[in-house]
Design a protein around this motif. Structure first.
Motif, PDB file in Angstrom:
ATOM      1  N   ARG A 143     -13.377 -16.090 -17.685  1.00 14.78           N
ATOM      2  CA  ARG A 143     -13.611 -14.667 -17.953  1.00 14.78           C
ATOM      3  C   ARG A 143     -12.382 -13.866 -17.563  1.00 14.78           C
ATOM      4  O   ARG A 143     -11.576 -14.310 -16.740  1.00 14.78           O
ATOM      5  CB  ARG A 143     -14.830 -14.180 -17.163  1.00 14.78           C
ATOM      6  N   PRO A 144     -12.211 -12.673 -18.118  1.00 11.88           N
ATOM      7  CA  PRO A 144     -11.054 -11.853 -17.744  1.00 11.88           C
ATOM      8  C   PRO A 144     -11.274 -11.149 -16.404  1.00 11.88           C
ATOM      9  O   PRO A 144     -12.399 -10.768 -16.064  1.00 11.88           O
ATOM     10  CB  PRO A 144     -10.949 -10.847 -18.890  1.00 11.88           C
ATOM     11  N   ILE A 145     -10.205 -11.001 -15.657  1.00 16.12           N
ATOM     12  CA  ILE A 145     -10.212 -10.239 -14.414  1.00 16.12           C
ATOM     13  C   ILE A 145      -9.369  -8.984 -14.644  1.00 16.12           C
ATOM     14  O   ILE A 145      -8.214  -9.069 -15.073  1.00 16.12           O
ATOM     15  CB  ILE A 145      -9.621 -11.048 -13.245  1.00 16.12           C
ATOM     16  N   THR A 146      -9.933  -7.816 -14.380  1.00 17.52           N
ATOM     17  CA  THR A 146      -9.199  -6.563 -14.566  1.00 17.52           C
ATOM     18  C   THR A 146      -9.045  -5.857 -13.224  1.00 17.52           C
ATOM     19  O   THR A 146      -9.855  -6.043 -12.308  1.00 17.52           O
ATOM     20  CB  THR A 146      -9.924  -5.629 -15.545  1.00 17.52           C
ATOM     21  N   GLY A 147      -8.018  -5.058 -13.106  1.00 21.94           N
ATOM     22  CA  GLY A 147      -7.805  -4.338 -11.857  1.00 21.94           C
ATOM     23  C   GLY A 147      -6.757  -3.257 -12.018  1.00 21.94           C
ATOM     24  O   GLY A 147      -6.189  -3.054 -13.099  1.00 21.94           O
ATOM     25  N   ARG A 148      -6.508  -2.578 -10.917  1.00 24.77           N
ATOM     26  CA  ARG A 148      -5.490  -1.526 -10.917  1.00 24.77           C
ATOM     27  C   ARG A 148      -4.764  -1.551  -9.585  1.00 24.77           C
ATOM     28  O   ARG A 148      -5.377  -1.647  -8.522  1.00 24.77           O
ATOM     29  CB  ARG A 148      -6.134  -0.149 -11.132  1.00 24.77           C
ATOM     30  N   VAL A 149      -3.454  -1.452  -9.648  1.00 22.72           N
ATOM     31  CA  VAL A 149      -2.621  -1.416  -8.450  1.00 22.72           C
ATOM     32  C   VAL A 149      -2.254   0.031  -8.163  1.00 22.72           C
ATOM     33  O   VAL A 149      -1.771   0.743  -9.049  1.00 22.72           O
ATOM     34  CB  VAL A 149      -1.334  -2.244  -8.656  1.00 22.72           C
ATOM     35  N   VAL A 164      -1.919 -15.096 -10.146  1.00 21.72           N
ATOM     36  CA  VAL A 164      -3.200 -15.520  -9.598  1.00 21.72           C
ATOM     37  C   VAL A 164      -3.074 -17.008  -9.283  1.00 21.72           C
ATOM     38  O   VAL A 164      -2.813 -17.823 -10.176  1.00 21.72           O
ATOM     39  CB  VAL A 164      -4.351 -15.276 -10.590  1.00 21.72           C
ATOM     40  N   TRP A 165      -3.243 -17.346  -8.006  1.00 28.32           N
ATOM     41  CA  TRP A 165      -3.065 -18.725  -7.551  1.00 28.32           C
ATOM     42  C   TRP A 165      -4.409 -19.310  -7.114  1.00 28.32           C
ATOM     43  O   TRP A 165      -5.072 -18.758  -6.238  1.00 28.32           O
ATOM     44  CB  TRP A 165      -2.095 -18.779  -6.375  1.00 28.32           C
ATOM     45  N   PRO A 166      -4.839 -20.445  -7.699  1.00 29.16           N
ATOM     46  CA  PRO A 166      -6.086 -21.081  -7.260  1.00 29.16           C
ATOM     47  C   PRO A 166      -5.930 -21.682  -5.864  1.00 29.16           C
ATOM     48  O   PRO A 166      -4.813 -21.954  -5.402  1.00 29.16           O
ATOM     49  CB  PRO A 166      -6.311 -22.192  -8.296  1.00 29.16           C
ATOM     50  N   SER A 167      -7.058 -21.886  -5.187  1.00 32.67           N
ATOM     51  CA  SER A 167      -7.023 -22.623  -3.924  1.00 32.67           C
ATOM     52  C   SER A 167      -6.716 -24.088  -4.218  1.00 32.67           C
ATOM     53  O   SER A 167      -7.006 -24.595  -5.302  1.00 32.67           O
ATOM     54  CB  SER A 167      -8.361 -22.512  -3.197  1.00 32.67           C
ATOM     55  N   THR A 168      -6.095 -24.787  -3.253  1.00 34.10           N
ATOM     56  CA  THR A 168      -5.641 -26.166  -3.476  1.00 34.10           C
ATOM     57  C   THR A 168      -6.144 -27.082  -2.357  1.00 34.10           C
ATOM     58  O   THR A 168      -5.362 -27.545  -1.521  1.00 34.10           O
ATOM     59  CB  THR A 168      -4.112 -26.221  -3.555  1.00 34.10           C
ATOM     60  N   PRO A 169      -7.447 -27.371  -2.322  1.00 35.02           N
ATOM     61  CA  PRO A 169      -7.987 -28.205  -1.239  1.00 35.02           C
ATOM     62  C   PRO A 169      -7.524 -29.655  -1.279  1.00 35.02           C
ATOM     63  O   PRO A 169      -7.669 -30.365  -0.277  1.00 35.02           O
ATOM     64  CB  PRO A 169      -9.501 -28.122  -1.460  1.00 35.02           C
ATOM     65  N   HIS A 170      -6.955 -30.126  -2.393  1.00 36.36           N
ATOM     66  CA  HIS A 170      -6.571 -31.533  -2.504  1.00 36.36           C
ATOM     67  C   HIS A 170      -5.079 -31.762  -2.322  1.00 36.36           C
ATOM     68  O   HIS A 170      -4.572 -32.843  -2.643  1.00 36.36           O
ATOM     69  CB  HIS A 170      -7.024 -32.091  -3.854  1.00 36.36           C
ATOM     70  N   ASN A 210       0.075 -15.936 -14.625  1.00 34.29           N
ATOM     71  CA  ASN A 210       0.875 -14.749 -14.369  1.00 34.29           C
ATOM     72  C   ASN A 210       0.497 -13.632 -15.326  1.00 34.29           C
ATOM     73  O   ASN A 210      -0.024 -13.878 -16.414  1.00 34.29           O
ATOM     74  CB  ASN A 210       2.365 -15.068 -14.509  1.00 34.29           C
ATOM     75  N   PHE A 211       0.758 -12.390 -14.933  1.00 41.93           N
ATOM     76  CA  PHE A 211       0.378 -11.243 -15.754  1.00 41.93           C
ATOM     77  C   PHE A 211       1.326 -10.078 -15.500  1.00 41.93           C
ATOM     78  O   PHE A 211       2.024 -10.038 -14.487  1.00 41.93           O
ATOM     79  CB  PHE A 211      -1.075 -10.822 -15.457  1.00 41.93           C
ATOM     80  N   PHE A 219      -4.036  -3.835 -14.928  1.00 39.40           N
ATOM     81  CA  PHE A 219      -3.689  -5.183 -15.374  1.00 39.40           C
ATOM     82  C   PHE A 219      -4.944  -5.928 -15.811  1.00 39.40           C
ATOM     83  O   PHE A 219      -6.066  -5.597 -15.412  1.00 39.40           O
ATOM     84  CB  PHE A 219      -2.970  -5.971 -14.273  1.00 39.40           C
ATOM     85  N   ILE A 220      -4.739  -6.937 -16.655  1.00 38.63           N
ATOM     86  CA  ILE A 220      -5.800  -7.833 -17.106  1.00 38.63           C
ATOM     87  C   ILE A 220      -5.279  -9.265 -17.001  1.00 38.63           C
ATOM     88  O   ILE A 220      -4.182  -9.563 -17.458  1.00 38.63           O
ATOM     89  CB  ILE A 220      -6.221  -7.553 -18.561  1.00 38.63           C
ATOM     90  N   VAL A 221      -6.067 -10.139 -16.375  1.00 37.25           N
ATOM     91  CA  VAL A 221      -5.753 -11.569 -16.320  1.00 37.25           C
ATOM     92  C   VAL A 221      -6.838 -12.286 -17.117  1.00 37.25           C
ATOM     93  O   VAL A 221      -7.983 -12.361 -16.672  1.00 37.25           O
ATOM     94  CB  VAL A 221      -5.731 -12.097 -14.874  1.00 37.25           C
TER      95      VAL A 221
END
Length: 238
Positions: A143-149, A164-170, A210-211, A219-221
Protein backbone atom coordinates in the motif's frame (compact mmCIF):
# COMPACT_ATOMS: atom_id res chain seq x y z
CA UNK A 1 45.95 -7.17 -17.01
CA UNK A 2 43.36 -9.73 -18.00
CA UNK A 3 44.48 -12.77 -20.01
CA UNK A 4 41.99 -14.04 -22.61
CA UNK A 5 41.95 -17.45 -24.31
CA UNK A 6 39.53 -19.24 -26.64
CA UNK A 7 38.71 -22.91 -25.96
CA UNK A 8 39.67 -25.49 -28.56
CA UNK A 9 37.32 -27.99 -30.21
CA UNK A 10 37.71 -30.26 -27.17
CA UNK A 11 36.89 -27.43 -24.75
CA UNK A 12 40.46 -27.15 -23.47
CA UNK A 13 42.06 -23.84 -22.52
CA UNK A 14 45.26 -22.74 -20.84
CA UNK A 15 46.96 -19.68 -19.41
CA UNK A 16 50.60 -18.98 -18.56
CA UNK A 17 51.50 -19.78 -14.98
CA UNK A 18 50.98 -16.55 -13.04
CA UNK A 19 49.99 -16.11 -9.38
CA UNK A 20 47.99 -13.03 -10.38
CA UNK A 21 45.52 -15.22 -12.29
CA UNK A 22 43.18 -15.62 -9.35
CA UNK A 23 40.12 -16.88 -11.21
CA UNK A 24 38.86 -18.03 -14.59
CA UNK A 25 35.60 -16.66 -16.02
CA UNK A 26 33.89 -18.31 -19.00
CA UNK A 27 31.19 -16.55 -21.04
CA UNK A 28 29.43 -18.41 -23.87
CA UNK A 29 26.08 -18.18 -25.63
CA UNK A 30 25.02 -21.37 -23.81
CA UNK A 31 26.05 -20.35 -20.30
CA UNK A 32 28.39 -18.91 -17.71
CA UNK A 33 31.16 -20.40 -15.58
CA UNK A 34 33.63 -19.27 -12.95
CA UNK A 35 36.26 -20.98 -10.79
CA UNK A 36 39.25 -19.88 -8.79
CA UNK A 37 42.71 -20.99 -9.88
CA UNK A 38 42.93 -23.00 -6.64
CA UNK A 39 39.74 -24.87 -7.56
CA UNK A 40 41.01 -25.60 -11.08
CA UNK A 41 44.26 -26.94 -9.65
CA UNK A 42 42.24 -29.67 -7.92
CA UNK A 43 39.92 -30.40 -10.84
CA UNK A 44 40.83 -29.28 -14.33
CA UNK A 45 37.24 -28.89 -15.51
CA UNK A 46 34.85 -25.96 -15.49
CA UNK A 47 31.22 -26.76 -16.30
CA UNK A 48 29.05 -24.02 -17.76
CA UNK A 49 25.80 -23.19 -16.01
CA UNK A 50 22.91 -22.28 -18.34
CA UNK A 51 21.85 -18.64 -18.39
CA UNK A 52 18.73 -17.72 -16.47
CA UNK A 53 15.99 -15.51 -17.89
CA UNK A 54 14.57 -12.78 -15.66
CA UNK A 55 11.48 -10.84 -16.67
CA UNK A 56 8.71 -8.91 -14.99
CA UNK A 57 6.40 -5.92 -15.00
CA UNK A 58 6.99 -2.56 -13.33
CA UNK A 59 3.91 -1.09 -11.65
CA UNK A 60 3.15 1.82 -9.38
CA UNK A 61 0.05 0.62 -7.60
CA UNK A 62 -1.98 -1.04 -10.35
CA UNK A 63 -0.55 1.16 -13.14
CA UNK A 64 2.13 -0.33 -15.46
CA UNK A 65 4.99 2.08 -16.13
CA UNK A 66 6.40 2.30 -19.67
CA UNK A 67 9.81 3.58 -20.78
CA UNK A 68 11.46 3.17 -17.36
CA UNK A 69 15.03 1.98 -16.66
CA UNK A 70 15.35 -1.35 -14.87
CA UNK A 71 18.75 -2.38 -13.49
CA UNK A 72 20.00 -5.85 -12.58
CA UNK A 73 23.13 -5.82 -10.49
CA UNK A 74 25.31 -7.40 -7.83
CA UNK A 75 27.61 -4.39 -7.66
CA UNK A 76 25.88 -2.43 -4.89
CA UNK A 77 24.33 -4.97 -2.52
CA UNK A 78 26.28 -8.10 -3.48
CA UNK A 79 29.01 -10.01 -1.67
CA UNK A 80 32.34 -8.20 -1.46
CA UNK A 81 34.06 -11.57 -0.98
CA UNK A 82 32.53 -12.79 -4.25
CA UNK A 83 33.67 -9.65 -6.09
CA UNK A 84 37.18 -9.82 -4.65
CA UNK A 85 37.47 -13.52 -5.51
CA UNK A 86 36.31 -13.38 -9.13
CA UNK A 87 36.79 -9.68 -9.99
CA UNK A 88 33.51 -9.69 -11.92
CA UNK A 89 31.05 -6.85 -12.29
CA UNK A 90 27.50 -8.09 -12.90
CA UNK A 91 25.54 -5.00 -13.89
CA UNK A 92 23.15 -4.42 -16.78
CA UNK A 93 20.01 -2.47 -17.57
CA UNK A 94 16.99 -2.49 -19.85
CA UNK A 95 13.84 -0.44 -20.48
CA UNK A 96 10.20 -1.35 -19.90
CA UNK A 97 7.94 -1.59 -22.94
CA UNK A 98 4.51 0.01 -23.45
CA UNK A 99 2.98 -2.49 -20.98
CA UNK A 100 5.63 -1.96 -18.31
CA UNK A 101 7.23 -5.33 -19.15
CA UNK A 102 10.99 -5.95 -19.19
CA UNK A 103 13.30 -8.92 -19.75
CA UNK A 104 16.93 -9.86 -19.11
CA UNK A 105 17.60 -12.84 -21.42
CA UNK A 106 21.07 -13.79 -20.09
CA UNK A 107 21.60 -13.68 -16.33
CA UNK A 108 24.43 -15.51 -14.56
CA UNK A 109 23.28 -17.70 -11.65
CA UNK A 110 23.65 -16.21 -8.18
CA UNK A 111 22.36 -13.30 -6.14
CA UNK A 112 20.72 -10.50 -8.11
CA UNK A 113 19.15 -7.18 -7.12
CA UNK A 114 16.66 -5.69 -9.57
CA UNK A 115 15.96 -2.00 -9.27
CA UNK A 116 13.85 0.72 -10.82
CA UNK A 117 15.87 3.87 -11.69
CA UNK A 118 19.47 3.02 -10.87
CA UNK A 119 19.07 1.68 -7.31
CA UNK A 120 17.12 4.77 -6.24
CA UNK A 121 13.40 4.04 -6.28
CA UNK A 122 12.61 0.42 -5.52
CA UNK A 123 14.74 -2.74 -5.29
CA UNK A 124 13.99 -6.47 -5.03
CA UNK A 125 16.32 -9.42 -4.37
CA UNK A 126 16.27 -12.77 -6.19
CA UNK A 127 18.33 -15.94 -5.82
CA UNK A 128 18.87 -16.93 -9.46
CA UNK A 129 19.41 -20.62 -10.32
CA UNK A 130 20.98 -21.99 -13.54
CA UNK A 131 18.55 -22.17 -16.45
CA UNK A 132 15.71 -20.74 -14.35
CA UNK A 133 12.96 -18.49 -15.68
CA UNK A 134 12.22 -15.90 -13.00
CA UNK A 135 9.24 -13.56 -12.82
CA UNK A 136 10.52 -10.48 -11.00
CA UNK A 137 7.69 -7.96 -10.83
CA UNK A 138 8.50 -4.60 -9.25
CA UNK A 139 5.84 -2.59 -7.43
CA UNK A 140 2.14 -3.34 -7.48
CA UNK A 141 2.27 -4.83 -3.98
CA UNK A 142 1.43 -3.49 -0.54
CA UNK A 143 0.00 0.00 0.00
CA UNK A 144 1.15 3.61 -0.43
CA UNK A 145 2.51 5.57 2.52
CA UNK A 146 1.89 9.34 2.43
CA UNK A 147 3.24 12.05 4.67
CA UNK A 148 4.47 15.59 5.01
CA UNK A 149 7.78 16.95 6.24
CA UNK A 150 7.71 20.22 8.18
CA UNK A 151 10.66 22.23 6.90
CA UNK A 152 11.39 24.86 9.53
CA UNK A 153 13.77 27.76 8.73
CA UNK A 154 14.87 26.13 5.48
CA UNK A 155 15.64 27.85 2.18
CA UNK A 156 12.66 26.96 -0.06
CA UNK A 157 15.08 26.20 -2.91
CA UNK A 158 16.61 23.29 -0.97
CA UNK A 159 15.24 19.93 -2.17
CA UNK A 160 14.84 16.86 0.00
CA UNK A 161 14.58 13.14 -0.59
CA UNK A 162 13.94 10.20 1.69
CA UNK A 163 14.36 6.47 2.20
CA UNK A 164 12.27 3.74 3.80
CA UNK A 165 14.39 0.95 5.28
CA UNK A 166 12.87 -2.40 6.39
CA UNK A 167 13.94 -4.03 9.64
CA UNK A 168 16.64 -6.71 9.14
CA UNK A 169 16.30 -9.41 11.84
CA UNK A 170 18.28 -11.95 9.77
CA UNK A 171 21.48 -9.95 9.34
CA UNK A 172 24.77 -11.63 10.29
CA UNK A 173 25.42 -11.82 14.03
CA UNK A 174 29.11 -11.43 14.69
CA UNK A 175 30.62 -13.41 17.60
CA UNK A 176 31.70 -11.41 20.69
CA UNK A 177 35.38 -11.95 19.86
CA UNK A 178 35.03 -10.72 16.26
CA UNK A 179 37.68 -8.00 16.63
CA UNK A 180 40.16 -10.57 17.92
CA UNK A 181 39.79 -12.86 14.91
CA UNK A 182 42.20 -12.78 12.00
CA UNK A 183 41.07 -11.42 8.63
CA UNK A 184 41.05 -14.98 7.28
CA UNK A 185 38.80 -16.17 10.13
CA UNK A 186 36.42 -13.24 9.64
CA UNK A 187 36.25 -13.95 5.91
CA UNK A 188 35.54 -17.66 6.53
CA UNK A 189 32.69 -16.85 8.93
CA UNK A 190 31.24 -14.25 6.57
CA UNK A 191 31.48 -16.60 3.58
CA UNK A 192 29.69 -19.36 5.51
CA UNK A 193 26.92 -16.97 6.56
CA UNK A 194 26.48 -15.68 2.99
CA UNK A 195 25.61 -19.25 1.93
CA UNK A 196 23.04 -19.70 4.72
CA UNK A 197 19.22 -19.39 4.51
CA UNK A 198 19.42 -16.41 6.88
CA UNK A 199 21.54 -14.52 4.35
CA UNK A 200 18.92 -15.04 1.63
CA UNK A 201 16.25 -13.63 3.95
CA UNK A 202 18.50 -10.70 4.86
CA UNK A 203 19.09 -9.91 1.17
CA UNK A 204 15.32 -9.55 0.77
CA UNK A 205 14.96 -7.52 3.96
CA UNK A 206 17.62 -4.92 3.20
CA UNK A 207 16.02 -3.72 -0.05
CA UNK A 208 15.00 -0.12 0.61
CA UNK A 209 12.68 2.26 -1.25
CA UNK A 210 13.58 5.85 -2.01
CA UNK A 211 11.29 8.80 -2.71
CA UNK A 212 11.30 12.49 -3.52
CA UNK A 213 9.87 15.19 -1.23
CA UNK A 214 7.79 17.82 -3.02
CA UNK A 215 8.43 21.55 -2.55
CA UNK A 216 5.56 21.75 -0.04
CA UNK A 217 7.04 18.89 2.03
CA UNK A 218 4.57 16.20 0.96
CA UNK A 219 5.69 12.75 -0.19
CA UNK A 220 4.27 9.41 -1.31
CA UNK A 221 6.04 6.04 -1.02
CA UNK A 222 4.14 3.51 -3.17
CA UNK A 223 3.78 -0.23 -2.68
CA UNK A 224 4.97 -0.73 0.90
CA UNK A 225 4.48 -4.27 2.21
CA UNK A 226 3.37 -4.88 5.83
CA UNK A 227 6.25 -4.76 8.33
CA UNK A 228 8.47 -2.55 10.48
CA UNK A 229 10.38 0.25 8.76
CA UNK A 230 12.71 3.16 9.47
CA UNK A 231 12.13 6.38 7.51
CA UNK A 232 14.76 9.04 6.95
CA UNK A 233 14.73 12.43 5.18
CA UNK A 234 17.84 14.26 4.01
CA UNK A 235 18.87 17.25 1.92
CA UNK A 236 20.36 17.09 -1.56
CA UNK A 237 22.39 20.24 -0.92
CA UNK A 238 24.42 21.57 2.02
Amino acid sequence: KVAVALTGADGRFSFPSDPKNRAVIVVHEKGYGQATVAELAKRHELTLQPWAVVEGTLREGSKPLAGQSIHLSRAIFGSRIERDTFRTHHDTKTTTDANGHYVFPRVAPGDAWISWRTYWTQTRYFDIHPGQSVVADIGGRGRPITGRVDLANIDPQVRFHGSVWPSTPHQMRRPPNWSELSKEQQTALTWAWEKSPDAKLYHQEKCNQNFEVAADGTFIVPDILPGDYRLSISSKSP
